[in-house]
Motif scaffolding. Structure first.
Motif, mmCIF file in Angstrom:
data_model
loop_
_atom_site.group_PDB
_atom_site.id
_atom_site.type_symbol
_atom_site.label_atom_id
_atom_site.label_comp_id
_atom_site.label_asym_id
_atom_site.label_seq_id
_atom_site.Cartn_x
_atom_site.Cartn_y
_atom_site.Cartn_z
ATOM 1 N N MET A 1 65.917 -22.385 -5.950
ATOM 2 C CA MET A 1 65.695 -22.093 -4.530
ATOM 3 C C MET A 1 66.962 -21.970 -3.684
ATOM 4 O O MET A 1 67.091 -20.999 -2.935
ATOM 5 C CB MET A 1 64.738 -23.102 -3.912
ATOM 6 N N PRO A 2 67.900 -22.891 -3.775
ATOM 7 C CA PRO A 2 69.104 -22.734 -2.937
ATOM 8 C C PRO A 2 69.839 -21.426 -3.220
ATOM 9 O O PRO A 2 70.398 -20.815 -2.305
ATOM 10 C CB PRO A 2 69.962 -23.948 -3.309
ATOM 11 N N LEU B 1 58.569 -26.665 -12.604
ATOM 12 C CA LEU B 1 58.736 -26.875 -11.163
ATOM 13 C C LEU B 1 60.202 -27.183 -10.848
ATOM 14 O O LEU B 1 60.774 -26.640 -9.897
ATOM 15 C CB LEU B 1 57.826 -28.019 -10.691
ATOM 16 N N ALA B 2 60.800 -28.028 -11.684
ATOM 17 C CA ALA B 2 62.208 -28.369 -11.462
ATOM 18 C C ALA B 2 63.077 -27.118 -11.560
ATOM 19 O O ALA B 2 63.979 -26.909 -10.742
ATOM 20 C CB ALA B 2 62.656 -29.411 -12.486
ATOM 21 N N PHE C 1 55.780 -34.692 -8.022
ATOM 22 C CA PHE C 1 55.889 -33.265 -7.678
ATOM 23 C C PHE C 1 56.208 -33.090 -6.192
ATOM 24 O O PHE C 1 56.978 -32.211 -5.809
ATOM 25 C CB PHE C 1 54.576 -32.535 -8.012
ATOM 26 N N ARG D 1 67.880 -18.498 -1.503
ATOM 27 C CA ARG D 1 67.951 -18.494 -0.048
ATOM 28 C C ARG D 1 69.277 -19.113 0.372
ATOM 29 O O ARG D 1 69.311 -20.235 0.871
ATOM 30 C CB ARG D 1 66.788 -19.317 0.529
ATOM 31 N N LEU E 1 62.522 -24.971 -8.430
ATOM 32 C CA LEU E 1 63.135 -25.603 -7.249
ATOM 33 C C LEU E 1 64.656 -25.518 -7.324
ATOM 34 O O LEU E 1 65.331 -25.315 -6.323
ATOM 35 C CB LEU E 1 62.709 -27.067 -7.154
ATOM 36 N N TRP E 2 65.164 -25.637 -8.567
ATOM 37 C CA TRP E 2 66.613 -25.565 -8.752
ATOM 38 C C TRP E 2 67.133 -24.178 -8.369
ATOM 39 O O TRP E 2 68.245 -24.030 -7.871
ATOM 40 C CB TRP E 2 66.906 -25.895 -10.220
ATOM 41 N N MET F 1 59.906 -33.878 -5.561
ATOM 42 C CA MET F 1 60.932 -33.161 -6.318
ATOM 43 C C MET F 1 61.811 -32.210 -5.492
ATOM 44 O O MET F 1 63.021 -32.136 -5.744
ATOM 45 C CB MET F 1 60.304 -32.423 -7.487
ATOM 46 N N PRO F 2 61.245 -31.439 -4.527
ATOM 47 C CA PRO F 2 62.126 -30.539 -3.765
ATOM 48 C C PRO F 2 63.321 -31.256 -3.136
ATOM 49 O O PRO F 2 64.403 -30.670 -3.011
ATOM 50 C CB PRO F 2 61.201 -29.968 -2.693
ATOM 51 N N PHE G 1 66.618 -31.009 -4.833
ATOM 52 C CA PHE G 1 67.352 -29.749 -4.918
ATOM 53 C C PHE G 1 67.754 -29.184 -3.560
ATOM 54 O O PHE G 1 68.723 -28.457 -3.469
ATOM 55 C CB PHE G 1 66.518 -28.714 -5.670
ATOM 56 N N LEU G 2 66.967 -29.469 -2.532
ATOM 57 C CA LEU G 2 67.275 -28.886 -1.224
ATOM 58 C C LEU G 2 68.339 -29.726 -0.527
ATOM 59 O O LEU G 2 68.243 -30.950 -0.491
ATOM 60 C CB LEU G 2 66.009 -28.808 -0.363
ATOM 61 N N THR G 3 69.331 -29.022 0.011
ATOM 62 C CA THR G 3 70.440 -29.763 0.589
ATOM 63 C C THR G 3 70.552 -29.570 2.098
ATOM 64 O O THR G 3 71.477 -30.064 2.718
ATOM 65 C CB THR G 3 71.766 -29.317 -0.050
ATOM 66 N N ILE H 1 66.325 -25.038 6.372
ATOM 67 C CA ILE H 1 66.406 -23.587 6.428
ATOM 68 C C ILE H 1 66.366 -23.203 7.896
ATOM 69 O O ILE H 1 65.530 -23.725 8.638
ATOM 70 C CB ILE H 1 65.246 -22.983 5.621
#
Lengths: 126, 325
Positions: free
Chosen positions: B100-101, B93-94, A113, B104, B97-98, A116-117, A120-122, A125
């Motif tokens: 989120m981009p 959660l996935a 967990f 924002r 999170l998916w 995991m971010p 997805f985060l590229t 911020i």
């Protein structure tokens, strides 16, 4: 020198997996925070940060899996069912093994967990 | 459900004398759309799990009361209590999170055609439009944005922590003293929405709001061009009273000698949908009431009461302000 340690009876093994979880959590969050505050300090791209998180995650999961395997062994590979509540040395060992196994499972999920971010985060911020 | 929320929202709107939507469940923006879908996915997922657990409970309490063997009970606990929640939570959660981009979208923010700078103050909002071409335009307590175009909001605070939120357009973002936070929004439907301050900021926190007006791009551009020049009524006689009674030392009115920067910019106050930072309808009567006793309408605000002025003067100033279109 043996690869897999001999069975040892100490309370410290109980904490191994949660400690790995803590260290992994700090590595991910502190690492990303420092990178995003001072990108020029590290001088790498954000994908390098993601790769770093992937690497520490693999290491953390391996350590937790090892801890789980040792705990499973201490629990006698599931030969006895809980609760291990007789005042005997054997039950104490089995109880500790079982508790360690459960904590390893929790830590394993928590590490996934936490990481995991990064899937997805590229970018940072701001 | 949606209807219930709309009804309660409608009654709140009536209570505050404000016409405009404020429900997260009636999205009018790209970000809010995602949030609404997330809400419905979570709600229906939670409802299915809750129904399953209650059905299992009733089944074992009413219809199948025989004892389970220890091994099958353990198996139920392992699969239903450990594996299922872990996998479900992992999937949820996935999914979150998916999203989120998309919620924002900071990457594109630098290329936004319009940047709006909003500064939270006790208990109002300072607004400056910074279009990519043309001069900056100052306003207050109202934010207008073009439909279908991405707008970048730069959020600051001059005193305490506030939080900027237009529920039908997107998520919240805090305004923190000493920091500049960025938020990017894209309205997909035109309309008037209400934005409350979403972080307790003092006595009149609940009375600190603004209206967000999403307009067609063409209408928006001509509105912005009109805002950049002084209002037509700015030179009229009511303005003399405004200046004589000292209002200009706190308020700015373009095209006049009123150059104060402490209170909201009033250059085009007559064209706004509300006055008093989203709490009163923009009528001459409401403006006059606010001038006389702002401390009653908005406790804790820095504007002193002007009820010692002759009522006729207050009326004339209110009429003049309403005329600043």
């Amino acid at each position: 020198m043996r690869l897999i340690p001999k069975e040892i009876e100490t309370l410290w093994t109980l904490f191994t997996a949660p400690v790995v979880w803590v260290v992994h959590f700090l590595a991910c969050y502190v690492g990303a925070a420092i990178y995003c505050a001072k990108p020029e300090l590290i001088g790498l791209s954000f994908s390098a940060v993601r790769a770093g998180i992937a690497a520490v995650t693999v290491i953390a999961l391996s350590l937790i899996a090892l801890s789980a395997w040792l705990a499973w062994r201490q629990w006698g590979f599931g030969t006895d069912d809980p609760p291990h509540d007789d005042p005997t040395r054997r039950d104490r060992t089995l109880f500790q093994g079982f508790a360690t196994l459960l904590l390893s499972g929790l830590s394993f999920i928590a590490v996934i967990f936490t990481a995991m971010p990064a899937l997805f985060l590229t970018g940072c911020i701001r | 459900m949606g209807q219930y929320f709309s009804l309660s929202a409608a009654s709140l709107l009536l209570a505050s004398g404000f016409a405009g939507a404020r429900s997260v469940l009636e999205p009018a923006g790209a970000e809010a759309q995602q949030i609404a879908i997330l809400f419905w996915v979570m709600l229906s997922g939670g409802a299915v799990i809750w129904l399953g657990v209650v059905a299992l409970l009733l089944h074992s309490a009413l219809f199948n009361r025989r004892r389970l063997a220890e091994q099958s009970a353990s198996r139920i606990i392992l699969w239903g209590g450990v594996v299922f929640p872990a996998v479900t939570l992992c999937a949820l959660l996935a999914y979150a999170l998916w999203l989120m981009p998309a919620l924002r979208p900071f990457a594109q923010a630098s290329s936004a055609a319009l940047r709006i700078e909003v500064t939270g103050r006790q208990f109002w909002w300072e607004v400056v439009y910074r279009p990519s071409r043309g001069p900056p335009v100052a306003s207050a307590n109202e934010i207008r944005l073009p439909v279908g175009e991405r707008v970048e909001l730069t959020l600051k605070s001059a005193d305490v922590i506030h939080s900027f939120w237009i529920p039908p357009l997107g998520g919240k973002m805090d305004m923190i003293p000493g920091r500049t936070n960025r938020l990017s929004l894209m309205a997909t439907k035109s309309g008037i929405f209400r934005g409350p301050c979403a972080e307790y900021c003092g006595t009149s926190h609940a009375l600190m709001a603004f209206s967000a007006v999403a307009m067609e791009p063409e209408a928006f551009r001509s509105w912005l061009a009109a805002q950049a020049i002084p209002a037509e009524g700015a030179g009229a006689s009511g303005g003399a009273l405004f200046l004589r009674h000292g209002c200009g030392s706190c308020h700015f009115v373009a095209g006049t000698d009123a150059r104060g920067l402490i209170g909201p910019d009033l250059s085009h106050v007559g064209s706004r949908t509300t006055v008093g930072a989203g709490i009163l309808p923009n009528t001459e009567d409401a403006v006059a009431r606010f001038i006389a006793r702002p401390d009653l309408i908005k406790p804790g605000s820095r504007m002193p009461a002007f009820d010692m002025l002759p009522p006729g003067d207050i009326r004339a100033i209110a009429a003049w302000l309403r005329g600043l279109q």
